[in-house]
Design a protein around this motif. Structure first.
Motif, PDB file in Angstrom:
ATOM      1  N   PRO A  24      -7.410  -6.134   3.572  1.00 30.48           N
ATOM      2  CA  PRO A  24      -7.510  -6.169   5.032  1.00 30.48           C
ATOM      3  C   PRO A  24      -7.868  -4.830   5.654  1.00 30.48           C
ATOM      4  O   PRO A  24      -8.104  -4.751   6.858  1.00 30.48           O
ATOM      5  N   ARG A  25      -7.939  -3.794   4.843  1.00 34.42           N
ATOM      6  CA  ARG A  25      -8.311  -2.481   5.370  1.00 34.42           C
ATOM      7  C   ARG A  25      -9.808  -2.229   5.220  1.00 34.42           C
ATOM      8  O   ARG A  25     -10.455  -1.721   6.131  1.00 34.42           O
ATOM      9  N   SER A  26     -10.374  -2.614   4.075  1.00 38.79           N
ATOM     10  CA  SER A  26     -11.797  -2.385   3.830  1.00 38.79           C
ATOM     11  C   SER A  26     -12.632  -3.641   4.024  1.00 38.79           C
ATOM     12  O   SER A  26     -13.848  -3.555   4.223  1.00 38.79           O
ATOM     13  N   GLY A  27     -12.009  -4.808   3.910  1.00 35.77           N
ATOM     14  CA  GLY A  27     -12.737  -6.066   3.988  1.00 35.77           C
ATOM     15  C   GLY A  27     -13.357  -6.502   2.675  1.00 35.77           C
ATOM     16  O   GLY A  27     -14.070  -7.507   2.640  1.00 35.77           O
ATOM     17  N   LEU A  28     -13.094  -5.787   1.594  1.00 36.27           N
ATOM     18  CA  LEU A  28     -13.703  -6.086   0.304  1.00 36.27           C
ATOM     19  C   LEU A  28     -12.742  -6.867  -0.591  1.00 36.27           C
ATOM     20  O   LEU A  28     -11.527  -6.763  -0.466  1.00 36.27           O
ATOM     21  N   GLY A  29     -13.308  -7.620  -1.517  1.00 36.21           N
ATOM     22  CA  GLY A  29     -12.517  -8.391  -2.460  1.00 36.21           C
ATOM     23  C   GLY A  29     -12.466  -7.711  -3.801  1.00 36.21           C
ATOM     24  O   GLY A  29     -13.014  -8.223  -4.781  1.00 36.21           O
ATOM     25  N   GLU A  30     -11.842  -6.578  -3.861  1.00 36.51           N
ATOM     26  CA  GLU A  30     -11.804  -5.787  -5.082  1.00 36.51           C
ATOM     27  C   GLU A  30     -10.375  -5.391  -5.410  1.00 36.51           C
ATOM     28  O   GLU A  30      -9.839  -4.431  -4.856  1.00 36.51           O
ATOM     29  N   CYS A  31      -9.721  -6.128  -6.310  1.00 31.00           N
ATOM     30  CA  CYS A  31      -8.381  -5.773  -6.760  1.00 31.00           C
ATOM     31  C   CYS A  31      -8.461  -4.563  -7.687  1.00 31.00           C
ATOM     32  O   CYS A  31      -9.416  -4.406  -8.438  1.00 31.00           O
ATOM     33  N   LEU A  32      -7.430  -3.745  -7.650  1.00 28.09           N
ATOM     34  CA  LEU A  32      -7.374  -2.568  -8.508  1.00 28.09           C
ATOM     35  C   LEU A  32      -6.741  -2.864  -9.859  1.00 28.09           C
ATOM     36  O   LEU A  32      -6.748  -2.014 -10.743  1.00 28.09           O
ATOM     37  N   HIS A  33      -6.183  -4.076 -10.004  1.00 27.23           N
ATOM     38  CA  HIS A  33      -5.524  -4.461 -11.246  1.00 27.23           C
ATOM     39  C   HIS A  33      -5.954  -5.881 -11.600  1.00 27.23           C
ATOM     40  O   HIS A  33      -6.192  -6.706 -10.720  1.00 27.23           O
ATOM     41  N   GLU A  34      -6.034  -6.162 -12.881  1.00 25.77           N
ATOM     42  CA  GLU A  34      -6.392  -7.504 -13.308  1.00 25.77           C
ATOM     43  C   GLU A  34      -5.309  -8.504 -12.943  1.00 25.77           C
ATOM     44  O   GLU A  34      -5.584  -9.634 -12.540  1.00 25.77           O
ATOM     45  N   SER A  35      -4.064  -8.080 -13.098  1.00 25.83           N
ATOM     46  CA  SER A  35      -2.945  -8.963 -12.795  1.00 25.83           C
ATOM     47  C   SER A  35      -1.742  -8.130 -12.374  1.00 25.83           C
ATOM     48  O   SER A  35      -1.530  -7.036 -12.915  1.00 25.83           O
ATOM     49  N   VAL A  36      -0.988  -8.635 -11.415  1.00 24.02           N
ATOM     50  CA  VAL A  36       0.224  -7.968 -10.956  1.00 24.02           C
ATOM     51  C   VAL A  36       1.344  -8.996 -10.911  1.00 24.02           C
ATOM     52  O   VAL A  36       1.224 -10.025 -10.254  1.00 24.02           O
ATOM     53  N   SER A  37       2.433  -8.706 -11.619  1.00 24.14           N
ATOM     54  CA  SER A  37       3.626  -9.552 -11.564  1.00 24.14           C
ATOM     55  C   SER A  37       4.761  -8.746 -10.961  1.00 24.14           C
ATOM     56  O   SER A  37       4.983  -7.595 -11.345  1.00 24.14           O
ATOM     57  N   VAL A  38       5.468  -9.345 -10.021  1.00 22.67           N
ATOM     58  CA  VAL A  38       6.574  -8.681  -9.345  1.00 22.67           C
ATOM     59  C   VAL A  38       7.832  -9.510  -9.517  1.00 22.67           C
ATOM     60  O   VAL A  38       7.838 -10.712  -9.257  1.00 22.67           O
ATOM     61  N   LEU A  39       8.901  -8.857  -9.958  1.00 19.23           N
ATOM     62  CA  LEU A  39      10.215  -9.470 -10.010  1.00 19.23           C
ATOM     63  C   LEU A  39      11.045  -8.898  -8.884  1.00 19.23           C
ATOM     64  O   LEU A  39      11.030  -7.678  -8.643  1.00 19.23           O
TER      65      LEU A  39
END
Length: 314
Positions: free
Chosen positions: A262-277
């Motif tokens: 939402p800051r740049s408008g781009l669809g570019e994740c910095l990680h392949e996958s993120v899991s949060v517990l």
């Protein structure tokens, strides 16, 4: 209703080596005394495994949980025209909003602030700009033009939403919310608390996100695995959520990812996958989305201020 891709993130949770969803590793089946329910919540598959010494009471609680899921659908659904969220998006304001909608916005504001805007439920206009772009024949595979993205970003920002228990209002025309990055977790939390209040001390709930209440009846922890990593996670009174850009890409496998910044408008994740517990599923849900768009060092710097939160990055 306009046909657009779902914005729900790829969960990436595989809970049993047997292939039975949400079962502990090595289990062949749900024990006979458990009451199991399967359905849908906000377009996602949902499942409850409830253990209670009184099977009839377990069935009553599961029925209550199903009713509560249906009620909350009428608050958070983007695809029901009469839901509270759809009404707010259509009108730009909502008087006497449901308490749950205000509560989710309060949690959203907390995560929006600590993530520096990486998590932002006002991103819906940007999502629609991408969906509309790729729905057109011969769409540029790179995505919408910078001008279209700039126009969408002009009406994105949670600071442009005023809300309290009496009223929610957008400050600019054309704004819209999507709560798909937090509402599944919120509903999961509500269902777990409903079951706890009914005397349940052992359950595994997947209502879009996964949260364990207590341990399995044999005293062992509930256990889930993160798809693609081989890692097994013990769950006792905590939740897990996973976000991955590979869950959906606009325009095919090489297009922009569906987790839009939402800051740049781009669809570019910095990680392949993120899991949060986390202790609550709503927190895990929102942080998993935010952390996809944040550098590792920034995530690590935030963790000391988030009690009970763990992160797995790949």
């Amino acid at each position: 209703m306009q046909a657009t891709p779902t914005r729900r993130r790829f969960i990436g949770i595989s809970a049993a080596a047997t292939g039975l969803a949400l079962l502990p590793f090595g289990a062949a089946a749900v024990p006979a005394e458990a009451v199991r329910w399967r359905g849908r919540a906000l377009g996602a598959a949902a499942e409850l495994i409830v253990h209670h010494p009184d099977r009839a009471q377990a069935k009553r609680l599961v029925a209550r949980a199903a009713g509560e899921i249906a009620r909350l659908e009428n608050v958070f659904s983007l695809y029901r025209p009469d839901s509270a969220l759809s009404t707010l998006n259509r009108q730009g304001a909502l008087a006497a909003p449901p308490a749950e909608l205000v509560e989710v916005l309060e949690v959203s504001r907390t995560v929006w602030t600590l993530s520096g805007g990486a998590f932002d439920p006002t991103i819906q206009p940007l999502w629609l700009a991408y969906a509309d772009h790729f729905a057109a024949p011969g769409a540029d595979p790179a995505g919408p033009s910078p001008e279209i993205i700039e126009r969408a970003l002009a009406i994105v920002g949670l600071d442009k939403v005023a809300f309290n228990r009496d009223r929610i209002a957008f400050s600019r025309p054309g704004m819209a919310l999507t709560l798909n990055g937090i509402a599944q977790g919120f509903i999961t939390d509500r269902i777990v608390e409903l079951l706890r209040a009914g005397g349940v001390t052992s359950t595994l709930a997947d209502v879009g996100e996964i949260r364990a209440l207590g341990r399995r009846p044999d005293g062992s922890p509930w256990q889930v695995g993160i798809a693609g990593s081989g890692e097994r996670i013990d769950l006792v009174d905590r939740a897990i959520a996973t976000s991955s850009a590979s869950g959906f890409r606009f325009g095919g496998t090489t297009g922009p990812g569906h987790i839009l910044d939402p800051r740049s408008g781009l669809g570019e994740c910095l990680h392949e996958s993120v899991s949060v517990l986390a202790p609550e599923a709503a927190t895990a849900d929102a942080l998993a989305t935010a952390f996809c768009l944040m550098e590792t060092a920034r995530i690590e710097a935030l963790l000391p201020s988030l009690p009970g939160v763990e992160v797995r990055l790949s």
